[in-house]
Write an enzyme that holds these catalytic residues in place. Structure first.
Site, short mmCIF file in Angstrom:
data_model
loop_
_atom_site.label_atom_id
_atom_site.label_comp_id
_atom_site.label_asym_id
_atom_site.label_seq_id
_atom_site.Cartn_x
_atom_site.Cartn_y
_atom_site.Cartn_z
CG ASP A 39 -35.96 -22.01 21.83
OD1 ASP A 39 -35.75 -21.37 20.78
OD2 ASP A 39 -35.28 -21.86 22.86
N GLY B 89 -32.32 -21.14 19.17
CA GLY B 89 -32.49 -22.57 19.42
C GLY B 89 -31.32 -23.08 20.23
NE ARG B 90 -30.00 -21.38 26.35
CZ ARG B 90 -28.93 -20.66 26.64
NH1 ARG B 90 -27.77 -21.26 26.91
NH2 ARG B 90 -28.98 -19.34 26.67
N GLY C 234 -37.73 -15.28 28.48
CA GLY C 234 -37.66 -14.43 27.29
C GLY C 234 -39.05 -14.04 26.82
NE ARG D 54 -21.35 -11.57 -0.42
CZ ARG D 54 -21.62 -10.27 -0.60
NH1 ARG D 54 -22.84 -9.81 -0.35
NH2 ARG D 54 -20.70 -9.44 -1.02
CG HIS E 127 -33.10 -10.41 21.32
ND1 HIS E 127 -31.75 -10.66 21.28
CD2 HIS E 127 -33.51 -10.75 22.56
CE1 HIS E 127 -31.35 -11.11 22.46
NE2 HIS E 127 -32.40 -11.18 23.25
CB VAL E 128 -35.37 -9.57 14.53
CG1 VAL E 128 -34.84 -10.81 13.82
CG2 VAL E 128 -36.42 -8.89 13.67
CD GLU F 195 -29.63 -19.18 20.54
OE1 GLU F 195 -29.12 -18.05 20.48
OE2 GLU F 195 -30.63 -19.45 21.24
CB THR G 267 -40.50 -21.48 24.76
OG1 THR G 267 -39.24 -21.52 24.08
CG2 THR G 267 -41.16 -22.83 24.64
#
Length: 342
Positions: free
Chosen positions: A128, A171-172, A10, A163, A272-273, A222, A126
Site C-alpha cells: 500500500d 488499498g484500505r 500481509g 462495455r 491477492h494476485v 477497495e 507494504t
C-alpha cells in the site's frame, strides 16, 4: 550476538530479499547467528522457529512471499503476550529482533521496545506504500506493475464488447496503487479512499468515454467510499488489529453504473494476485538495501528505529514516528490526474 527475524502482516514481494540481506551481511561481516520466527508475531509468542543461516537463504532473492511465513497476529492482545515473547527470546539466546512489516507489525515492535525494553529494529513492508516515514516501501512497485499489466489487458476486451470494466485494486486507507496503476494503465476514472466519490459523476465520465467511441476502464481502490454511502465490507469480522475485511466496492459500483447508464459493466477484482509472485527489480533492490541497513542498526545498538528510504539514501527513523500516521494521497496529486477522467 544472536538476532531474531520475523515477517508479519500481509505477505508481499521482496520479503525474502530482506531476509537474505540481513543474514548474508550479519554472518559474513559481523559473525552473528540468526533465529527465524515463524508466522509473524506468532513465532516468538508460541516459540515457533526455523533455521536461518546462509544455506537457508540461498536462492530466495527472486521468490515472492516469505520463507518465514506470516500472520496478522497481535501479541499484545494475547494472554500474557509480552512475558511469553520474553521467554522465547531468552530460551533461544536472542539479543535483538528485526521485525519486517507494515503499520501493525511495526506498531507492535515500537511498543515492545518503548514500553517493555525489547530491542527491536523495523523494516517497512507494504504494497500500500502508506508508511509516512519512508518515500517508498518494497512490494509497492511490484503491485503497481501487476495492476498496470491487468489494466492494459482489460482495455482490449472492454473495447471488443464496448462495455465498462471496473478494476478493484488493494488499498484500505491509501490509494497509491489505484493512482499509480490507473494513471500508468490509462484508466478513465480512478477512485481512492482519500476522496469520496460521486456515483453520478462517475457515470458522467463513463458516458463521455462511450461518446468518444471507447470503452471506459474504472480503477477503484477497495477502501474507496461513495459520497452518499458507506464502505463496502466483505463481512463484519475483525482481525486481531481491529481491521475489517474489505472487497466488494467494485461489484457494487459496476451495478450502479449499469443501472444509471444502461451500459453493460463487469468487475475484475485483482485481490491477492497483487501481492504474489516474483518481486520487481526495484523491489529487490530496495528490500536488499533495507536488509543491509537493518543489520547495521543492530550492530550499532540503534534499537527502536526503522530503516527508511529518503531520496536515494537509507536512513533511520524512530519506530514511533514511522507508525504515528499513514501516508495518504495528497488531494493536489489526485487533482493532477483528473484531466484524464472521462
Amino acid at each position: 550476538m544472536r538476532v531474531g527475524v520475523l515477517t508479519g502482516g500481509g505477505d508481499c514481494p521482496g520479503l525474502n530479499a530482506v531476509i537474505r540481506a540481513i543474514v548474508r551481511k550479519g554472518v559474513q561481516e559481523y559473525g552473528y547467528s540468526f533465529t527465524g520466527f515463524r508466522d509473524g508475531w506468532r513465532g516468538p509468542l508460541d516459540d515457533a522457529t526455523v533455521r536461518l543461516d546462509i544455506p537457508a537463504v540461498r536462492g530466495i532473492l527472486p521468490r515472492g512471499g516469505t520463507v518465514l511465513g506470516s500472520s496478522r497476529t497481535n501479541p499484545l492482545q494475547a494472554e500474557d503476550g509480552v512475558r511469553r515473547i520474553r521467554g522465547t527470546l531468552a530460551r533461544h539466546g536472542v539479543d535483538a529482533l528485526i521485525a519486517i512489516g507494515g503499520e501493525d507489525t511495526l506498531g507492535v515492535a515500537a511498543r515492545l521496545g518503548g514500553e517493555h525494553g525489547i530491542p527491536c529494529v523495523g523494516v517497512p513492508k507494504t504494497i500500500d506504500n502508506d508508511l509516512s516515514a519512508t518515500d517508498y516501501t518494497f512490494g509497492f512497485d511490484t503491485a503497481v506493475g501487476i495492476a498496470t499489466e491487468a489494466i492494459d489487458r482489460l482495455h482490449t476486451t472492454a473495447e471488443s464488447h464496448m462495455r465498462v470494466l471496473v478494476v478493484e485494486v488493494m488499498g484500505r486507507h491509501a490509494g497509491w496503487i489505484a493512482l499509480h496503476s490507473g494513471l500508468a494503465g490509462g484508466a478513465n476514472v480512478i477512485l481512492i479512499p482519500e476522496q469520496r466519490f460521486d456515483v453520478d459523476q462517475v457515470c458522467s465520465w463513463v458516458t463521455s468515454r462511450f461518446r468518444a467511441s471507447y470503452a471506459p476502464i474504472v480503477v477503484v481502490a477497495e477502501g474507496a467510499v461513495p459520497r452518499d454511502g458507506d464502505m463496502v465490507l466483505k463481512d463484519g469480522t475483525l482481525d486481531s488489529f481491529g481491521h475489517v475485511r474489505l472487497s466488494g466496492i467494485g461489484e457494487w459500483l459496476a451495478k450502479q453504473i449499469e443501472k444509471r447508464t444502461g451500459k453493460e459493466a463487469r468487475t475484475t477484482v485483482l485481490g491477492h494476485v497483487q501481492r504474489g509472485g516474483t518481486p520487481s527489480a526495484f523491489d529487490r533492490w530496495l528490500a536488499t538495501r533495507f536488509g543491509l541497513h537493518a543489520i547495521d542498526a543492530v550492530r550499532d545498538g540503534d534499537f527502536g528505529t526503522m530503516v527508511a528510504l529518503r531520496g536515494t539514501d537509507i536512513v533511520r527513523v524512530p519506530l514511533g514516528e514511522a507508525t504515528a500516521r499513514l501516508k495518504t494521497v495528497d488531494p493536489k496529486l489526485y487533482a493532477e490526474v483528473g484531466v484524464f477522467f472521462g
